[in-house]
Design an enzyme around this catalytic site. Structure first.
Site, PDB file in Angstrom:
ATOM      1  N   ASP A 248       1.679  33.737 -27.636  1.00 25.12           N
ATOM      2  CA  ASP A 248       2.932  33.881 -28.396  1.00 25.12           C
ATOM      3  C   ASP A 248       2.674  34.597 -29.724  1.00 25.12           C
ATOM      4  OD1 ASP A 248       1.519  31.790 -29.553  1.00 25.12           O
ATOM      5  OD2 ASP A 248       3.194  30.384 -29.627  1.00 25.12           O
TER       6      ASP A 248
ATOM      7  N   HIS B  79       0.476  33.915 -21.702  1.00 30.27           N
ATOM      8  CA  HIS B  79      -0.010  33.053 -20.615  1.00 30.27           C
ATOM      9  C   HIS B  79       1.125  32.167 -20.096  1.00 30.27           C
ATOM     10  CE1 HIS B  79       0.208  29.708 -23.370  1.00 30.27           C
ATOM     11  NE2 HIS B  79      -0.376  30.479 -24.278  1.00 30.27           N
TER      12      HIS B  79
END
Ligand SMILES: *[C@@H]1O[C@H](CO)[C@@H](O)[C@H](O)[C@H]1NC(C)=O
Ligand SMILES: *[C@@H]1O[C@H](CO)[C@@H](O)[C@H](O)[C@H]1NC(C)=O
Length: 480
Positions: free
Chosen positions: A379, A97
């Site tokens: 992540d 994102h």
């Protein structure tokens, strides 16, 4: 009894913190010696080096700026490059994102004042921003698998909520989408002009920031964003492993990795002293401050050029920031040596890689659906995939990072297919475990699909330990 409960609570809290810190401790991944050929890590260059700007020694401020990924005009990118007799037949994109508000507040300080509404007169800006807001506000509930259909389709709070995507985050992905659209649709005609919904495969975790990032990328990508042709699936696991998530050995690797991190932290007296000073400034116990993961908030201040928080006792400053980041760098050096994270990653990334090659193989057999796939993730999704592919010298996934799998067909030998892997626009195909020796063994200019398939189906488990040759055995092995 009371004491015991408290002890258990502390243990649980410690485990939670270790997990949270793991997800935030990978700000840049440093070279790791290759799994099998034992190449020296010193001889391997970090991916994405920029000979013009790369500082000679690791600079925490420079690394933080790369992490922010502030949108700039020109971006170099190697997506869509191949000899002219190759035809692009499928693209799969895994993104993190875009820029978001912190996930945790620093106790007893004011949250950074960042506006998450989207405005044309604010920087960074993208020419498609207003059209994006306009189009999203007419969004259709039937385009989303539950529970995604109850989520806001673009950020909209005047004071950002925790974890909310910012305007920077939206612009980052509009830009990613436009760049990829120019290459894959305009240049390579990956989708026909009358493309149908089953030619796209879209999947996101159930966070508004991942859903909105996916929508922004798609809006930048498609020349005609039509709600009737869009369907986002919901992925409950950040590892994108649904159906195959149960893997006890993976969890054992993770626990050992967390223990390693914890012990290293205890050894760093400068870090402890820094946390101590910062805790004094906000007047809370050091443990509580550390639990609030101050580096996550400080990165938000840093990326948005908002000064670090202050109280009547003083301010957080750049020196605090640098000490914590330098520790992360030390942590990654040690992590590379001990390889526990590689074990976690090989098992954690197998299901999504398995899904990726499965889709490639179907296309190679002539199927025409799902030629473009988008996974909108975190992540903690990208890091294990990078590490499992052998790209642990790649930097920690910055905001709006993109990892791309391209599949190409050789027009001269139509049964032969090749793959390219790109990370943030850089061709990293020949850094991967499955193609790093390719040039020595073959004169073909591209990496054969079979290499990737063999790696995912078998060799990745051999890399882990030579006795397992499949996911199930590797996940249930005794005595790690
Ligand atoms: C950051 O903020 C300072 C002070 O508000 C300002 O002088 C500086 O130009 C800003 N930097 C950027 C890159 O926007
Ligand atoms: C790998 O993909 C195949 C084909 O889709 C599927 O049947 C299998 O369950 C997958 N295995 C794992 C471990 O993800």
């Amino acid at each position: 009894m009371l004491f015991r409960n408290r002890f258990l609570l502390l243990l649980a809290l410690a485990a939670l913190l270790a997990f949270l810190s793991l997800s935030l401790q990978f700000f840049h991944l440093i070279p790791m010696s290759a799994a099998r050929n034992g190449a020296s890590s010193k001889s391997r260059k970090r991916i994405m080096p920029d000979p013009v700007t790369e500082p000679p020694v690791t600079d925490p401020v420079y690394e933080a700026l790369l992490y922010c990924n502030i949108p700039r005009v020109a971006e170099r990118s190697m997506e869509g490059h191949a000899p002219h007799h190759f035809k692009l037949v499928s693209v799969q994109v895994l993104i993190r994102h875009g820029d978001r508000y912190p996930l945790y507040a620093i106790p007893k300080t004011k949250r950074p004042e960042i506006d998450c509404t989207l405005m044309a007169n604010r920087k960074p800006y993208h020419p498609k921003l207003e059209a994006f807001v306009n189009h999203m506000s007419k969004g259709s509930g039937s385009s989303f698998e539950s529970p995604l259909n109850s989520m806001p389709l673009y950020p909209n709070h005047a004071l950002c909520e925790m974890g909310e995507l910012t305007q920077t985050g939206v612009v980052q992905h509009l830009q990613n989408g436009q760049l990829l659209g120019d290459i894959y649709l305009k240049k390579h005609k990956l989708l026909p002009s009358d493309w149908s919904p089953d030619q796209l495969y879209l999947e996101t975790t159930g966070r508004s920031r991942t859903l909105q990032s996916g929508l922004a990328l798609l809006y930048g990508f498609l020349p005609d964003f039509d709600w009737k042709k869009i369907y986002f699936r919901h992925q409950p696991s950040v590892l994108f492993c649904s159906g195959n998530c149960y893997c006890p050995v993976r969890n054992q690797y993770l626990e050992k990795e967390q223990r390693r991190q914890y012990l290293l932290r205890l050894k760093n007296s400068q870090l402890e002293q820094t946390y101590g000073e910062m805790a004094k400034i906000v007047n809370v116990p050091t443990k509580l401050l550390r639990a609030a993961n101050p580096i996550d908030s400080m990165l938000c201040h840093f990326c948005h050029n908002v000064s670090f928080p202050c109280t009547s006792s003083g301010c957080f400053d750049m020196e605090h920031f640098k000490v914590i980041k330098m520790h992360q760098i030390e942590d990654e050096k040690e992590r590379r040596k001990k390889r526990l994270y590689l074990g976690y990653s090989l098992l954690g990334a197998h299901p999504i890689l398995n899904q990726t090659i499965d889709r490639m193989q179907r296309i190679a057999e002539g199927r025409k659906d799902e030629v473009f796939a988008l996974y909108s993730a975190h992540d903690v999704t990208l890091s294990p995939v990078l590490s499992a592919l052998g790209l642990s010298e790649a930097r920690f996934p910055r905001f709006a990072a993109r990892l791309i799998f391209e599949l190409w067909q050789d027009r001269e030998k139509p049964s032969e297919h090749s793959v390219r892997i790109l990370y943030n626009g850089v061709d990293v195909t020949f850094h991967t475990f499955f193609c790093q020796d390719h040039h020595k063994r073959s004169s073909k200019p591209m990496c054969p699909l079979e290499n990737l398939v063999r790696f995912v189906k078998r060799d990745m488990f051999v890399t882990l330990d030579s006795s397992s040759t499949n996911y199930h055995d590797a996940c249930h092995r005794e005595g790690v």
